[in-house]
Design a protein around this motif. Sequence first.
Motif, PDB file in Angstrom:
ATOM      1  N   MET A   1       0.853  -1.190   0.000  1.00  0.00           N
ATOM      2  CA  MET A   1       0.000   0.000   0.000  1.00  0.00           C
ATOM      3  C   MET A   1       0.896   1.250   0.000  1.00  0.00           C
ATOM      4  SD  MET A   1      -3.264  -1.077   0.345  1.00  0.00           S
ATOM      5  CE  MET A   1      -4.245   0.066   1.313  1.00  0.00           C
ATOM      6  N   ARG A   2       0.751   2.069  -1.006  1.00  0.00           N
ATOM      7  CA  ARG A   2       1.545   3.296  -1.061  1.00  0.00           C
ATOM      8  C   ARG A   2       0.714   4.477  -0.571  1.00  0.00           C
ATOM      9  NH1 ARG A   2       0.694   6.713  -5.422  1.00  0.00           N
ATOM     10  NH2 ARG A   2      -0.899   6.008  -6.892  1.00  0.00           N
ATOM     11  N   THR A   3       1.381   5.551  -0.170  1.00  0.00           N
ATOM     12  CA  THR A   3       0.698   6.766   0.263  1.00  0.00           C
ATOM     13  C   THR A   3       0.351   7.610  -0.955  1.00  0.00           C
ATOM     14  OG1 THR A   3       1.924   6.778   2.352  1.00  0.00           O
ATOM     15  CG2 THR A   3       0.876   8.838   1.678  1.00  0.00           C
ATOM     16  N   LYS A   5      -0.651  11.034  -3.004  1.00  0.00           N
ATOM     17  CA  LYS A   5      -0.060  12.369  -2.868  1.00  0.00           C
ATOM     18  C   LYS A   5      -0.862  13.423  -3.633  1.00  0.00           C
ATOM     19  CE  LYS A   5       4.665  10.627  -2.319  1.00  0.00           C
ATOM     20  NZ  LYS A   5       6.072  10.713  -2.812  1.00  0.00           N
ATOM     21  N   ASP A  33      -0.582  12.437   1.532  1.00  0.00           N
ATOM     22  CA  ASP A  33       0.621  13.272   1.622  1.00  0.00           C
ATOM     23  C   ASP A  33       0.364  14.550   0.817  1.00  0.00           C
ATOM     24  OD1 ASP A  33       3.148  14.443   1.355  1.00  0.00           O
ATOM     25  OD2 ASP A  33       4.163  12.520   1.329  1.00  0.00           O
ATOM     26  N   ARG A 113       6.398  13.720  -6.833  1.00  0.00           N
ATOM     27  CA  ARG A 113       5.675  12.672  -7.563  1.00  0.00           C
ATOM     28  C   ARG A 113       4.216  12.548  -7.113  1.00  0.00           C
ATOM     29  NH1 ARG A 113       9.788  10.912 -10.361  1.00  0.00           N
ATOM     30  NH2 ARG A 113       8.791   9.120 -11.362  1.00  0.00           N
ATOM     31  N   ASP A 115       0.087  12.294  -7.215  1.00  0.00           N
ATOM     32  CA  ASP A 115      -0.938  11.665  -8.047  1.00  0.00           C
ATOM     33  C   ASP A 115      -1.868  12.718  -8.624  1.00  0.00           C
ATOM     34  OD1 ASP A 115      -0.538   8.665  -7.369  1.00  0.00           O
ATOM     35  OD2 ASP A 115      -0.595   9.643  -5.409  1.00  0.00           O
ATOM     36  N   ASN A 276      -4.114   2.903  -4.583  1.00  0.00           N
ATOM     37  CA  ASN A 276      -2.972   3.092  -3.696  1.00  0.00           C
ATOM     38  C   ASN A 276      -2.116   1.834  -3.597  1.00  0.00           C
ATOM     39  OD1 ASN A 276      -4.684   1.475  -2.240  1.00  0.00           O
ATOM     40  ND2 ASN A 276      -4.626   2.713  -0.353  1.00  0.00           N
ATOM     41  N   ARG A 277      -2.261   0.974  -4.569  1.00  0.00           N
ATOM     42  CA  ARG A 277      -1.456  -0.256  -4.588  1.00  0.00           C
ATOM     43  C   ARG A 277      -0.363  -0.171  -5.659  1.00  0.00           C
ATOM     44  NH1 ARG A 277      -3.790  -4.029  -1.453  1.00  0.00           N
ATOM     45  NH2 ARG A 277      -5.969  -3.697  -0.884  1.00  0.00           N
TER      46      ARG A 277
END
Length: 277
Positions: A1-3, A5, A33, A113, A115, A276-277
Motif C-alpha cells: 500500500m503506497r501513500t 499524494k 501526503d 511525484r 498523483d 494506492n497499490r
Amino acid sequence: MRTLKLMAVMAHPDDECLGVGGTLAKYAAAGIDVSVVTATRGDRGRYRGVPAGDHRHPGAEARAKIREAELRAAAAVLGVHDVSLLDYHDQALDSAAPHQAIADIAAHLRRVRPDVVVTFGPDGAYGHPDHIAICQFTTAATIAAADAARVFDGAAAELPAHAVSKLYYIAWSESTWAAYQAAVSRLSSRVDGVERQATPWPDWEITSVIDTRDVWPTVWKAVSCHESQIAGYERLKELSPEQHEALWGRQSFYRVFSSVNGGRTRETDLFEGISNR
C-alpha cells in the motif's frame, strides 16, 4: 500500500488557504501526503492595509520573510508536510521566463511525484495575472515533467520523469463567489486599464465537488495565520459558524485531465480512479 499524494501549486502565500484550504485539510486528515508549491513570497503590495512606500510598511524584503513565515504556519495547520517557494516576484509572475518557471515546477513534480495536482483556472479567479500565469505554467509543467526526453536545466534534469494522474483547476460556483464576496469584499483587478472581476464557473462545467464541512474550523485557523493580510480578512472574524461553513465547507474543481477516469458523473473525491497499490 503506497501513500497517495496531492500537490497544490499556487501563486501567493494565503492562496493555499483561501483557494484550496478545505481540500488540503480534508485530504491531509485522511492520511494523504499533501504538498504546496508557491511561486512568490508575496513581497509586493499592502502590509496590514498599509501601502508600499508608507513609513509603516516594512519594505519588500521584510514583507517577503513575514509572508513566508505565515505561509509555513498556515500550511502546518492544514496538515501540509512539504512547502516549497519558487521565489518569483509578486505581481510580476506573468513576466517570468516561461521555460524557467515550467522547469522549476516540473522539478517539484518529479521530486514529490504527486498523483493529483490542483491549481488556479485560466480565469485566475478574478483575472489576477499571477493566478493566470501559475495556471499556465503548472499545466505546461505537468506535461513537461512526464516527458523523459525533455531537456531541462537545473534540478528537473537530475530527476526521473513523472506523470501526474489528474490535474484540476479551482472552479468556484456562483454560490461560492456570492458567499465569499459577501463575507470579504468584491474582488476585482485592474489590468492594462481594464477592470477584471470574478466570473463564476457554470454549474455544468464543474466536474468535482468536495465536501469540506468537517474541516472549516481548520481552514479558518490557517487563514488567521496570515496576519499581515488581516486587513483584507477583518470581516471574516465577524462571521457565524454557519457562515464560515457556507464559505469553507464546499470546494469545486474542473478536471482538466485524468488518465484514470472520465465521464459526466460529478466526482466527490479528487482521487477517484486512483489506486494506492
